[in-house]
Design an enzyme around this catalytic site. Sequence first.
Site, short mmCIF file in Angstrom:
data_model
loop_
_atom_site.label_atom_id
_atom_site.label_comp_id
_atom_site.label_asym_id
_atom_site.label_seq_id
_atom_site.Cartn_x
_atom_site.Cartn_y
_atom_site.Cartn_z
N CYS A 53 0.86 -1.19 0.00
CA CYS A 53 0.00 0.00 0.00
C CYS A 53 0.90 1.24 0.00
O CYS A 53 1.71 1.40 0.91
CB CYS A 53 -0.88 -0.03 1.25
SG CYS A 53 -1.91 1.42 1.47
N CYS A 70 -1.12 3.60 -6.54
CA CYS A 70 -1.95 2.98 -5.50
C CYS A 70 -2.12 1.54 -5.94
O CYS A 70 -2.40 1.28 -7.12
CB CYS A 70 -3.30 3.68 -5.41
SG CYS A 70 -4.53 2.81 -4.42
N1 DGL Z 1 -4.02 0.52 -1.80
C1 DGL Z 1 -3.65 1.73 -1.16
C2 DGL Z 1 -2.43 2.39 -1.80
O1 DGL Z 1 -1.64 1.73 -2.45
C3 DGL Z 1 -4.63 2.77 -0.76
C4 DGL Z 1 -6.07 2.70 -0.85
C5 DGL Z 1 -6.76 3.40 0.31
O2 DGL Z 1 -6.93 2.76 1.32
O3 DGL Z 1 -7.10 4.60 0.19
O4 DGL Z 1 -2.23 3.57 -1.65
#
Ligand code: DGL
Length: 263
Positions: free
Chosen positions: A79, A190
């Site tokens: 993430c 993301c």
């Molecule tokens: N998957 C997450 C990232 O790579 C973020 C998504 C979220 O929870 O806002 O930033």
Amino acid sequence: MITYHLSSDQPVGVFDSGLGGLSTLKKLTALLPNEKFIFYGDHENAPYGSKSADEVRRLSLACAEKLMFRRVKAIVIACNTATSASAKVLRAYYPFLPIIGAEPAVKPAVTAFPGGEIIVMATEMTLAEEKFRSLCDKYKDMADIVPLPCPGLMEFIERGETDGEELRAYLEGRLKPVITGRTKAIVLGCTHYPFAKRIISEVAGEGITLFDGNLGIAKELSRRLTESGLAANSSEKGYITFIGSGMSEDIEKTTEKLMELEI
Ligand code: DGL
């Protein structure tokens, strides 16, 4: 004193705010098929991108603790948002553990298209944090980096919507207006966004290349495991255990769907 033993037969822990980290996990299992993985999705607290950095730090520490409780030998923060807010703190908490983070793949995009315009799609928090600002500073003379916060985009993926008219309308409204004749690349900053790669590419139009950081993360994990003598040395195929907060039948179904999707 509590001692924490690390050995090659332990699993690797991977976490995300939700299901986006599965795009990373798919690359990890492809590159390291003999490793065992535990994937933790913090569904109850998603999304992270619209929260404060302090809050995301607190939540990330809780995710890491859940994985440590299951005796992982390394942690992948799948993430970008959680990495921006908490990678430093996690490394300070667990200095003996390989911890690999995610960051927008600005470097490969800028290297491939010097002088071009590069859009970075990510959460509001990732784009506001110091980590991204220093990435931009580093490459600002090589290309025009255009940050594009995408609130609401991760929710499509969480619902398993990787296609469809609503998602297309979202992208037409948010992405299309920032594309110019000089746009050469889009960085998917993301881990949720690679699941929408096909439709993002369609809306962006021809001649624009998409980048994500997942292969880089997989290679870095492989390097760190080998370097610390923790790489799986069994020839047996590994497996994945899926856990998380607020698990439901819907989440399990979407997990299955996303794991089967070719990206
Ligand atoms: N998957 C997450 C990232 O790579 C973020 C998504 C979220 O929870 O806002 O930033």
